[in-house]
Write a protein that holds these residues in place. Structure first.
Motif, PDB file in Angstrom:
ATOM      1  N   CYS A 238       0.865  -1.185   0.000  1.00 12.45           N
ATOM      2  CA  CYS A 238       0.000   0.000   0.000  1.00 12.45           C
ATOM      3  C   CYS A 238       0.891   1.221   0.000  1.00 12.45           C
ATOM      4  N   GLY A 239       0.791   2.018  -1.059  1.00 10.81           N
ATOM      5  CA  GLY A 239       1.643   3.192  -1.184  1.00 10.81           C
ATOM      6  C   GLY A 239       1.621   3.742  -2.599  1.00 10.81           C
ATOM      7  N   PRO A 240       2.589   4.579  -2.956  1.00  7.10           N
ATOM      8  CA  PRO A 240       2.600   5.246  -4.266  1.00  7.10           C
ATOM      9  C   PRO A 240       2.848   4.280  -5.422  1.00  7.10           C
ATOM     10  N   SER A 241       2.384   4.675  -6.607  1.00  6.39           N
ATOM     11  CA  SER A 241       2.466   3.818  -7.790  1.00  6.39           C
ATOM     12  C   SER A 241       3.900   3.535  -8.214  1.00  6.39           C
ATOM     13  N   ALA A 242       4.791   4.532  -8.058  1.00 11.44           N
ATOM     14  CA  ALA A 242       6.180   4.343  -8.489  1.00 11.44           C
ATOM     15  C   ALA A 242       6.834   3.183  -7.742  1.00 11.44           C
ATOM     16  N   LEU A 243       6.650   3.153  -6.418  1.00 12.27           N
ATOM     17  CA  LEU A 243       7.210   2.066  -5.618  1.00 12.27           C
ATOM     18  C   LEU A 243       6.507   0.754  -5.928  1.00 12.27           C
ATOM     19  N   SER A 244       5.214   0.813  -6.207  1.00 10.74           N
ATOM     20  CA  SER A 244       4.461  -0.385  -6.548  1.00 10.74           C
ATOM     21  C   SER A 244       5.041  -1.063  -7.783  1.00 10.74           C
ATOM     22  N   SER A 245       5.374  -0.277  -8.790  1.00  6.81           N
ATOM     23  CA  SER A 245       5.929  -0.837 -10.028  1.00  6.81           C
ATOM     24  C   SER A 245       7.257  -1.530  -9.771  1.00  6.81           C
ATOM     25  N   VAL A 246       8.108  -0.886  -8.965  1.00  6.82           N
ATOM     26  CA  VAL A 246       9.416  -1.462  -8.647  1.00  6.82           C
ATOM     27  C   VAL A 246       9.250  -2.786  -7.907  1.00  6.82           C
ATOM     28  N   LEU A 247       8.388  -2.790  -6.913  1.00  4.39           N
ATOM     29  CA  LEU A 247       8.183  -3.987  -6.101  1.00  4.39           C
ATOM     30  C   LEU A 247       7.542  -5.112  -6.915  1.00  4.39           C
ATOM     31  N   HIS A 248       6.580  -4.759  -7.756  1.00  5.94           N
ATOM     32  CA  HIS A 248       5.903  -5.752  -8.589  1.00  5.94           C
ATOM     33  C   HIS A 248       6.897  -6.437  -9.527  1.00  5.94           C
ATOM     34  N   LYS A 249       7.769  -5.653 -10.160  1.00 10.39           N
ATOM     35  CA  LYS A 249       8.774  -6.220 -11.059  1.00 10.39           C
ATOM     36  C   LYS A 249       9.743  -7.130 -10.305  1.00 10.39           C
ATOM     37  N   ALA A 250      10.102  -6.702  -9.098  1.00  8.00           N
ATOM     38  CA  ALA A 250      11.007  -7.522  -8.292  1.00  8.00           C
ATOM     39  C   ALA A 250      10.345  -8.848  -7.912  1.00  8.00           C
ATOM     40  N   CYS A 251       9.067  -8.820  -7.600  1.00  8.64           N
ATOM     41  CA  CYS A 251       8.351 -10.054  -7.261  1.00  8.64           C
ATOM     42  C   CYS A 251       8.335 -11.014  -8.453  1.00  8.64           C
ATOM     43  N   ASN A 252       8.067 -10.473  -9.634  1.00 12.12           N
ATOM     44  CA  ASN A 252       8.091 -11.310 -10.837  1.00 12.12           C
ATOM     45  C   ASN A 252       9.493 -11.844 -11.116  1.00 12.12           C
ATOM     46  N   GLN A 253      10.496 -11.016 -10.887  1.00 12.97           N
ATOM     47  CA  GLN A 253      11.873 -11.392 -11.196  1.00 12.97           C
ATOM     48  C   GLN A 253      12.365 -12.531 -10.310  1.00 12.97           C
ATOM     49  N   TYR A 254      12.015 -12.482  -9.027  1.00 10.29           N
ATOM     50  CA  TYR A 254      12.561 -13.461  -8.082  1.00 10.29           C
ATOM     51  C   TYR A 254      11.577 -14.568  -7.731  1.00 10.29           C
ATOM     52  N   SER A 255      10.403 -14.571  -8.364  1.00 11.65           N
ATOM     53  CA  SER A 255       9.476 -15.670  -8.155  1.00 11.65           C
ATOM     54  C   SER A 255      10.061 -16.943  -8.753  1.00 11.65           C
ATOM     55  N   SER A 256       9.869 -18.067  -8.087  1.00  9.99           N
ATOM     56  CA  SER A 256      10.408 -19.377  -8.450  1.00  9.99           C
ATOM     57  C   SER A 256      11.865 -19.549  -8.042  1.00  9.99           C
ATOM     58  N   LEU A 257      12.476 -18.504  -7.454  1.00 12.48           N
ATOM     59  CA  LEU A 257      13.829 -18.651  -6.921  1.00 12.48           C
ATOM     60  C   LEU A 257      13.781 -19.527  -5.672  1.00 12.48           C
ATOM     61  N   GLU A 258      14.626 -20.553  -5.624  1.00 15.45           N
ATOM     62  CA  GLU A 258      14.641 -21.521  -4.511  1.00 15.45           C
ATOM     63  C   GLU A 258      13.275 -22.186  -4.313  1.00 15.45           C
ATOM     64  N   GLY A 259      12.480 -22.229  -5.373  1.00 14.73           N
ATOM     65  CA  GLY A 259      11.170 -22.861  -5.279  1.00 14.73           C
ATOM     66  C   GLY A 259      10.098 -21.997  -4.651  1.00 14.73           C
ATOM     67  N   ALA A 260      10.478 -20.819  -4.148  1.00 14.72           N
ATOM     68  CA  ALA A 260       9.502 -19.896  -3.546  1.00 14.72           C
ATOM     69  C   ALA A 260       8.820 -19.081  -4.643  1.00 14.72           C
ATOM     70  N   LYS A 261       7.530 -18.774  -4.436  1.00 14.35           N
ATOM     71  CA  LYS A 261       6.774 -17.982  -5.402  1.00 14.35           C
ATOM     72  C   LYS A 261       6.175 -16.771  -4.701  1.00 14.35           C
ATOM     73  N   PHE A 262       6.434 -15.591  -5.283  1.00 14.13           N
ATOM     74  CA  PHE A 262       5.894 -14.348  -4.733  1.00 14.13           C
ATOM     75  C   PHE A 262       4.603 -13.990  -5.472  1.00 14.13           C
ATOM     76  N   TYR A 263       3.544 -13.723  -4.716  1.00 14.68           N
ATOM     77  CA  TYR A 263       2.260 -13.322  -5.279  1.00 14.68           C
ATOM     78  C   TYR A 263       1.991 -11.871  -4.867  1.00 14.68           C
ATOM     79  N   TYR A 264       2.055 -10.973  -5.840  1.00 17.22           N
ATOM     80  CA  TYR A 264       1.964  -9.542  -5.549  1.00 17.22           C
ATOM     81  C   TYR A 264       0.512  -9.100  -5.440  1.00 17.22           C
ATOM     82  N   ASN A 265       0.208  -8.338  -4.396  1.00 15.96           N
ATOM     83  CA  ASN A 265      -1.137  -7.795  -4.164  1.00 15.96           C
ATOM     84  C   ASN A 265      -1.011  -6.324  -3.803  1.00 15.96           C
ATOM     85  N   LYS A 266      -1.816  -5.500  -4.437  1.00 15.80           N
ATOM     86  CA  LYS A 266      -1.767  -4.060  -4.175  1.00 15.80           C
ATOM     87  C   LYS A 266      -3.132  -3.563  -3.754  1.00 15.80           C
ATOM     88  N   GLU A 267      -3.129  -2.665  -2.761  1.00 12.56           N
ATOM     89  CA  GLU A 267      -4.379  -2.048  -2.322  1.00 12.56           C
ATOM     90  C   GLU A 267      -4.902  -1.128  -3.420  1.00 12.56           C
TER      91      GLU A 267
END
Length: 570
Positions: free
Chosen positions: A539-568
């Motif tokens: 929950c916060g500004p769109s600029a940070l949301s974009s950065v975090l969302h891309k990072a979640c996609n980038q590191y999803s499946s690393l070590e078998g862990a999956k990140f599921y991004y959710n935004k308010e």
């Protein structure tokens, strides 16, 4: 490819929607381009006729869809109903309802531009056809409803007038102009700057959608687009070259062509959504009439104040939001606020940051700056609509959660953390047994030191509760200070680094300076929680949301862990 599977349902929906628009456009274009009923009208207007009609069909499709995403009660109902039959990945798409609403609005603007451009050519060609002294164009344009046995295909009756004036004198022209102006005002006031700085402008102009829908519904009543009604008796492909023999005994196969206006169709597309939206507003109105009492007003640092309220029958889930209305300030304005209380509290609360005219006026009416306590009857009457569901309703569906809040965006997580405290305090609660949640990482990013203060009590309370319940490892929280510090302060912090409590916040966890590096943080979490499904809630500004969302996609499946991004989104 696997990194983006979390967003696959959203892209499938967008692809289906775009393909639906393309299919509608192509179908309608060739319908008018090849139909015998519009053969003669196309002779006058050329290719601008199918362009105008195809864009109009797509406008009908998107105007039918644009209201569904803003039916908040419908979205909350679907979110709750789909919990038992759909995966979290599918349900999460409902949290993008405002984004979909924007996409549909952009498509409406695109087809409006195409429609207007095509009709500019149409009007010009109607006048050109009327000015031709002989030939097919003259034969078609001279057909007149006022003459016995004739019906007109060209609505222009006086070629000497200004084509621009003709456009605005007809019902179609006037309604189209009004609808277009309303659309321009709605779109131009929906920018991020206007919404953040002048919410009242955004709120009022958005209600011009009523004018817009009235305009498009009556737009076709004039029936300017005319089709041939006697194609069976008068084959236009055969008779087009025999226009000089129309209606004569020498060519009985070519009687005078008869024309009639196409009936308006837009109302058939939008009457259902409009009825549903009217029902939505009726539900909101009924709920807004229920009495709400402000029981307590608390002033916090950083221009933030808290309203604690009570309302009969009000129930909530952690992280939900409400719309708040103060009739004394405005009869029409409703503003969204995330609930900061927990379901276990005997009240519900919101934290309001004073950033605009409305919030400052509300603070004044609530006597926030006055030291003397004010009784409830001296506080303003308010109305509440909600609560409505958000992405944070799914926090207990994951074994590991990552909460990321920027500034006042911490409010939904305040509710969640309070709820977790209550949940762990009473181990006999069935809800704790049903919860999958085992670990939480909480990142709070603030621009100023005193912005931390109103959250301190909750975090201290949480520290104590977790120690008492022997759940010290359940939550790891990290506070980041991006501004408001200097080298002297940094040296002091380093000096007290070995202290049990942080020298800035007084909490067990130490304050970090600068911004979090997600390229280091997310891989570390994936390493620690191998093979886990990790819910990331922001929950916060769109600029940070974009950065975090891309990072979640980038590191999803690393070590078998999956990140599921959710935004308010509200």
């Amino acid at each position: 490819m696997a990194r983006h599977l979390n967003d696959l349902p959203r892209w499938i929906f967008i692809a289906v929607w775009i393909l639906g628009n393309v299919a509608m456009f192509i179908y309608t274009y060739f319908k008018y381009a090849n139909s015998k009923e519009f053969f003669y009208l196309k002779k006058i207007l050329g290719d601008s006729l199918p362009w105008a009609r195809a864009s109009a069909a797509c406008l009908n499709l998107n105007c039918m869809m644009v209201l569904f995403p803003v039916c908040r009660n419908l979205m909350s109902f679907l979110r709750g109903s789909l919990k038992h039959c759909c995966t979290k990945t599918v349900r999460r798409q409902l949290d993008k309802h405002i984004t979909f609403h924007k996409y549909i609005a952009y498509m409406i603007c695109l087809h409006t531009a195409i429609h207007i451009g095509a009709h500019v050519f149409n009007v010009e060609r109607m006048f050109v056809a009327h000015n031709v002294s002989n030939g097919l164009m003259s034969a078609l344009s001279n057909l007149d409803d006022m003459n016995a046995g004739q019906t007109a295909v060209n609505p222009v009756r006086d070629a000497s007038q200004d084509p621009t004036l003709f456009g605005v004198k007809t019902l179609a022209g006037i309604s189209g102009l009004v609808a277009t102006i309303a659309l321009i005002l709605i779109l131009s006031s929906s920018t991020e700057i206007i919404r953040r700085s002048y919410f009242e402008v955004f709120w009022f102009t958005h209600h011009l959608f009523v004018i817009f829908f009235i305009g498009i519904i009556i737009h076709g009543i004039g029936r300017l687009v005319r089709r041939q009604t006697n194609v069976a008796d008068h084959d236009p492909e055969y008779c087009v070259s025999r226009y000089d023999l129309w209606g004569s005994t020498q060519e009985i196969r070519c009687p005078l062509p008869q024309f009639a206006g196409s009936p308006p169709a837009t109302w058939q597309w939008v009457v259902g959504p409009l009825a549903l939206y009217l029902l939505e507003r009726l539900v909101r109105f009924i709920r807004s009439r229920q009495q709400v009492v402000i029981t307590k007003v608390v002033k916090h640092p950083s221009n933030v104040f808290e309203l604690q309220m009570k309302k009969k029958g009000f129930t909530m889930a952690p992280g939900q939001y409400i719309f708040l209305h103060c009739p004394k300030l405005s009869y029409l304005e409703w503003h969204p606020f995330t609930l900061t209380s927990a379901p276990e509290d005997d009240y519900f609360s919101v934290h309001v940051r004073r950033v605009g005219n409305w919030t400052n006026a509300l603070a004044k009416e609530c006597h926030v700056d006055e030291i003397e306590f004010k009784e409830a009857w001296k506080l303003p009457r308010v109305a509440v609509d909600g609560p409505f569901g958000t992405a944070t309703e799914d926090i207990f569906s994951y074994e590991v959660d990552v909460f990321v809040a920027a500034g006042i965006g911490v409010t939904p997580f305040a509710s969640v953390l309070k709820h977790v405290c209550f949940m762990h305090r009473d181990r006999s609660r069935k809800q704790e047994g049903d919860s999958k949640l085992k670990h939480v990482y909480f990142y709070w990013i603030c621009a100023e030191m005193n912005a931390f203060e109103w959250m301190h009590d909750l975090l201290r309370f949480y520290d104590k509760q977790m120690v008492d319940a022997d759940h010290r490892d359940f939550l790891k929280y990290f506070v980041y200070l991006t501004r408001g510090w200097d080298m002297n302060m940094a040296k002091s912090i380093v000096k007290h680094d070995e202290d049990v409590y942080d020298s800035v916040t007084g909490l067990h966890q130490k304050t970090h300076f600068g911004r979090p590096n997600w390229d280091l943080i997310l891989p570390k979490i994936a390493q620690d929680r191998k093979g886990k499904k990790i819910g990331v809630f922001f929950c916060g500004p769109s600029a940070l949301s974009s950065v975090l969302h891309k990072a979640c996609n980038q590191y999803s499946s690393l070590e078998g862990a999956k990140f599921y991004y959710n935004k308010e989104n509200f």
